[in-house]
Design an enzyme around this catalytic site. Structure first.
Site, PDB file in Angstrom:
ATOM      1  N   ASP A  44      -4.314 -23.255 -17.858  1.00 49.89           N
ATOM      2  CA  ASP A  44      -3.977 -22.716 -19.175  1.00 49.89           C
ATOM      3  C   ASP A  44      -2.663 -23.335 -19.655  1.00 49.89           C
ATOM      4  OD1 ASP A  44      -4.473 -20.352 -21.217  1.00 49.89           O
ATOM      5  OD2 ASP A  44      -2.334 -20.310 -20.715  1.00 49.89           O
ATOM      6  N   TYR A  49       4.816 -24.756 -24.739  1.00 47.56           N
ATOM      7  CA  TYR A  49       5.472 -24.712 -23.435  1.00 47.56           C
ATOM      8  C   TYR A  49       6.239 -25.998 -23.140  1.00 47.56           C
ATOM      9  CZ  TYR A  49       2.100 -20.902 -22.621  1.00 47.56           C
ATOM     10  OH  TYR A  49       1.341 -19.767 -22.701  1.00 47.56           O
ATOM     11  N   LYS A  74      -3.199 -24.373 -26.695  1.00 49.18           N
ATOM     12  CA  LYS A  74      -2.912 -23.401 -27.758  1.00 49.18           C
ATOM     13  C   LYS A  74      -2.110 -24.064 -28.875  1.00 49.18           C
ATOM     14  CE  LYS A  74      -2.342 -19.749 -24.305  1.00 49.18           C
ATOM     15  NZ  LYS A  74      -1.765 -20.583 -23.223  1.00 49.18           N
ATOM     16  N   HIS A 107      -2.292 -19.505 -31.175  1.00 48.46           N
ATOM     17  CA  HIS A 107      -1.377 -18.817 -30.261  1.00 48.46           C
ATOM     18  C   HIS A 107      -0.913 -17.453 -30.777  1.00 48.46           C
ATOM     19  CE1 HIS A 107       1.648 -20.014 -26.874  1.00 48.46           C
ATOM     20  NE2 HIS A 107       1.274 -18.765 -26.759  1.00 48.46           N
TER      21      HIS A 107
END
Length: 291
Positions: A44, A49, A74, A107
């Site tokens: 994931d 990130y 995402k 997201h």
């Protein structure tokens, strides 16, 4: 690895390895390698990130064939909008070193600048998701942190309904109405931060008894709790021993009485997230709040 089947027939592993906050380059790459070698096949990721290139490197170093993996990405909050989605997905594919994603999610439902027109914003964004799905670049499409009003907007007005909704799931924050709604519409729930109440629950006598009943750790019980609720837990660690512990949850089930206790457990430290107000843009050069 056991799997769930999404509404479009795509099969998704019942547990996933999350990469949020894996921002140390060496730890991130080795973490992905160890996770895949431990038996995880679902990774994931998220553009926000700021580690997709590291995750891609870990995938390559693991030597696990792409077709054996399930990779989720995402959309950043700052990349909402039809044209932005196309660019975002292309950048994610390049950094991960793949030509398709198994699952791609919006997201967050209400982002900065769209508090009053989030419904239109999500539909415009989702239209690009649908086209990329039709092209085969996205094998499945879904959302994250969406509540019933956000989901209904897409279900009622879009061509393809979401296949997944990734939300916070653990004892103390269960959204029963949202869960029922997703089940009724064939939307699989994924649970992030499933181990959040671990320290608090580990002091709970009834919870400790559940662990003893199954000879499993507190973390394993919390992960199994998500699975026995029909959802998909996402774990996060860079320690191989914990990866091995986390994936060892497929050989038992909690009893109805145990599930009832955990489903009704509450604690003032744990509350659902506010997803009805604006979420600020996420920048690739900063560590952001969880999901």
């Amino acid at each position: 690895m056991d799997t769930y089947t999404l509404s479009n027939g795509v099969r998704i592993p019942v547990i996933g390895y999350g990469t949020w906050q894996n921002d140390d380059p060496a730890e991130c790459v080795q973490g992905v390698v160890d996770a895949l070698n431990t038996g995880f096949t679902h990774i994931d990721c998220a553009r926000a990130y700021a580690n997709e290139s590291l995750v891609g490197q870990g995938i390559r170093e693991s030597k696990v064939p792409r077709e054996k993996l399930f990779i989720t990405g995402k959309l950043r909050n700052s990349a909402h909008g039809y044209e932005n989605v196309k660019k975002e997905v292309q950048a994610t594919l390049k950094d991960l070193g793949t030509d398709y994603l198994d699952l791609f999610l919006i997201h967050w439902p209400v982002v900065e600048g769209h508090k009053d027109d989030w419904n239109k914003d999500n539909l415009d964004t989702w239209r690009a998701f649908e086209e990329l799905y039709d092209e085969g670049k996205l094998k499945a499409i879904g959302v994250s942190n969406f509540s019933i009003p956000h989901l209904r907007n897409l279900i009622d007005n879009a061509r393809i309904k979401p296949m997944v909704n990734q939300i916070l799931i653990h004892p103390g924050v269960l959204l029963h109405e949202d869960t029922i709604f997703c089940r009724e519409h064939g939307i699989l729930l994924e649970g992030y931060s499933p181990l959040a109440p671990l320290k608090v629950l580990s002091k709970d006598e009834a919870f400790r008894k559940i662990c003893e009943n199954h000879r499993k750790s507190a973390a394993q019980i919390l992960l199994r709790f998500v699975i026995d609720n029909g959802a998909l837990p996402l774990t996060k660690t860079v320690h191989r021993s914990r990866m091995e512990e986390n994936i060892d949850v497929l050989d038992f089930s909690l009893s109805p009485e145990e599930m009832a206790y955990l489903n009704s457990w509450s604690h003032p430290d744990f509350t659902p997230r506010d997803n009805m107000n604006e979420r600020a843009p996420q920048k690739l050069d900063e560590v952001i709040d969880s999901h």
